[in-house]
Design a protein around this motif. Structure first.
Motif, PDB file in Angstrom:
ATOM      1  N   PRO A   1       0.942  -1.463  -0.230  1.00 26.86           N
ATOM      2  CA  PRO A   1       0.163   0.067   0.176  1.00 26.86           C
ATOM      3  C   PRO A   1       0.478   1.476  -0.237  1.00 26.86           C
ATOM      4  N   LEU A   2       2.483   1.092   0.839  1.00 27.43           N
ATOM      5  CA  LEU A   2       2.746   2.442   0.644  1.00 27.43           C
ATOM      6  C   LEU A   2       3.450   2.401  -0.526  1.00 27.43           C
ATOM      7  N   GLY A   3       4.053   1.290  -1.414  1.00 32.88           N
ATOM      8  CA  GLY A   3       4.768   1.661  -2.854  1.00 32.88           C
ATOM      9  C   GLY A   3       3.308   2.544  -3.763  1.00 32.88           C
ATOM     10  N   LYS A   4       1.944   2.331  -3.369  1.00 34.83           N
ATOM     11  CA  LYS A   4       1.198   2.101  -4.162  1.00 34.83           C
ATOM     12  C   LYS A   4       0.967   3.605  -3.825  1.00 34.83           C
ATOM     13  N   LEU A   5       1.103   4.098  -2.369  1.00 34.66           N
ATOM     14  CA  LEU A   5       0.846   5.282  -2.245  1.00 34.66           C
ATOM     15  C   LEU A   5       1.660   6.530  -3.026  1.00 34.66           C
ATOM     16  N   GLN A   6       3.062   6.143  -2.668  1.00 35.93           N
ATOM     17  CA  GLN A   6       4.218   6.666  -3.233  1.00 35.93           C
ATOM     18  C   GLN A   6       4.094   7.360  -4.353  1.00 35.93           C
ATOM     19  N   GLN A   7       3.111   6.035  -5.905  1.00 36.05           N
ATOM     20  CA  GLN A   7       3.530   6.233  -7.422  1.00 36.05           C
ATOM     21  C   GLN A   7       1.823   7.134  -7.184  1.00 36.05           C
ATOM     22  N   ASP A   8       1.096   6.879  -6.095  1.00 36.16           N
ATOM     23  CA  ASP A   8      -0.100   8.279  -6.635  1.00 36.16           C
ATOM     24  C   ASP A   8       0.354   9.187  -6.279  1.00 36.16           C
ATOM     25  N   PHE A   9       0.999   9.543  -5.419  1.00 38.52           N
ATOM     26  CA  PHE A   9       1.629  10.643  -4.937  1.00 38.52           C
ATOM     27  C   PHE A   9       2.475  11.404  -6.510  1.00 38.52           C
ATOM     28  N   GLN A  10       3.458  10.685  -7.141  1.00 37.47           N
ATOM     29  CA  GLN A  10       4.505  10.967  -7.760  1.00 37.47           C
ATOM     30  C   GLN A  10       3.787  11.708  -8.934  1.00 37.47           C
ATOM     31  N   LYS A  11       2.635  10.675  -9.704  1.00 32.06           N
ATOM     32  CA  LYS A  11       1.751  10.528 -10.134  1.00 32.06           C
ATOM     33  C   LYS A  11       0.940  11.977 -10.226  1.00 32.06           C
ATOM     34  N   ALA A  12       0.394  12.236  -9.431  1.00 34.85           N
ATOM     35  CA  ALA A  12      -0.163  13.693  -8.462  1.00 34.85           C
ATOM     36  C   ALA A  12       0.737  14.709  -8.980  1.00 34.85           C
ATOM     37  N   GLN A  13       1.407  15.000  -8.248  1.00 34.89           N
ATOM     38  CA  GLN A  13       3.185  15.707  -8.654  1.00 34.89           C
ATOM     39  C   GLN A  13       3.346  15.640 -10.752  1.00 34.89           C
ATOM     40  N   GLY A  14       2.510  14.947 -11.130  1.00 36.17           N
ATOM     41  CA  GLY A  14       3.799  15.558 -12.411  1.00 36.17           C
ATOM     42  C   GLY A  14       2.583  16.460 -13.164  1.00 36.17           C
ATOM     43  N   LYS A  15       0.855  16.143 -12.310  1.00 35.19           N
ATOM     44  CA  LYS A  15      -0.606  16.008 -13.331  1.00 35.19           C
ATOM     45  C   LYS A  15      -0.417  17.903 -12.634  1.00 35.19           C
ATOM     46  N   VAL A  16       0.112  18.524 -11.721  1.00 37.06           N
ATOM     47  CA  VAL A  16       0.624  19.173 -11.104  1.00 37.06           C
ATOM     48  C   VAL A  16       0.656  20.757 -11.954  1.00 37.06           C
ATOM     49  N   PRO A  17      -0.269  21.368 -12.751  1.00 35.89           N
ATOM     50  CA  PRO A  17       0.092  22.691 -14.026  1.00 35.89           C
ATOM     51  C   PRO A  17       1.759  23.879 -12.998  1.00 35.89           C
ATOM     52  N   ILE A  18       2.203  23.624 -14.276  1.00 32.88           N
ATOM     53  CA  ILE A  18       3.279  24.717 -13.905  1.00 32.88           C
ATOM     54  C   ILE A  18       2.481  26.355 -13.119  1.00 32.88           C
ATOM     55  N   LYS A  19       3.233  27.145 -12.111  1.00 36.58           N
ATOM     56  CA  LYS A  19       3.100  28.278 -12.282  1.00 36.58           C
ATOM     57  C   LYS A  19       3.297  29.604 -12.480  1.00 36.58           C
TER      58      LYS A  19
END
Length: 124
Positions: free
Chosen positions: A105-123
């Motif tokens: 579950p922590l590995g999945k959480l880390q992957q989700d977090f990394q995906k979320a960081q990649g999807k954040v628009p650059i201001k």
């Protein structure tokens, strides 16, 4: 983000288990370090007979002690230390099992977090 509260709880649980594992490992190491010196004391006492004089250090004073009493004290200390080592080893195994359960579950959480960081628009 949905589910972030449960993910946060999972992370806190895992962090607590890691902290507990470290504390148990330190304490177990301390007992394992003490054990050989106590074993040596026991074997040294076995070499003595009733004609030898035994002294026990109590604070700054050496007090005469009966050989059988000294042997009994060291034997009880060895029994206690070996029991504590076994207890801590059991706790370590249990925490390792729990840790294994949280790895995926922590590995999945880390992957989700990394995906979320990649999807954040650059201001800009």
């Amino acid at each position: 983000m949905p589910g972030s509260n449960s993910e946060g709880n999972l992370f806190r649980t895992w962090a607590h288990e890691v902290s507990s594992t470290d504390e148990i490992a330190r304490t177990s190491y301390q007992f394992q370090r003490i054990f050989p010196s106590q074993l040596l004391s026991n074997s040294e006492l076995d070499l003595l007979d009733a004609a030898n004089t035994i002294f026990k250090l109590i604070g700054p004073v050496l007090v005469k002690q009966d050989l059988e009493e000294a042997k009994s004290t060291v034997a009880k200390r060895l029994e206690y230390i070996s029991g504590e080592i076994k207890r801590y080893e059991g706790q370590m195994k249990e925490l390792e099992k729990k840790s294994e359960q949280h790895r995926e579950p922590l590995g999945k959480l880390q992957q989700d977090f990394q995906k979320a960081q990649g999807k954040v628009p650059i201001k800009v």
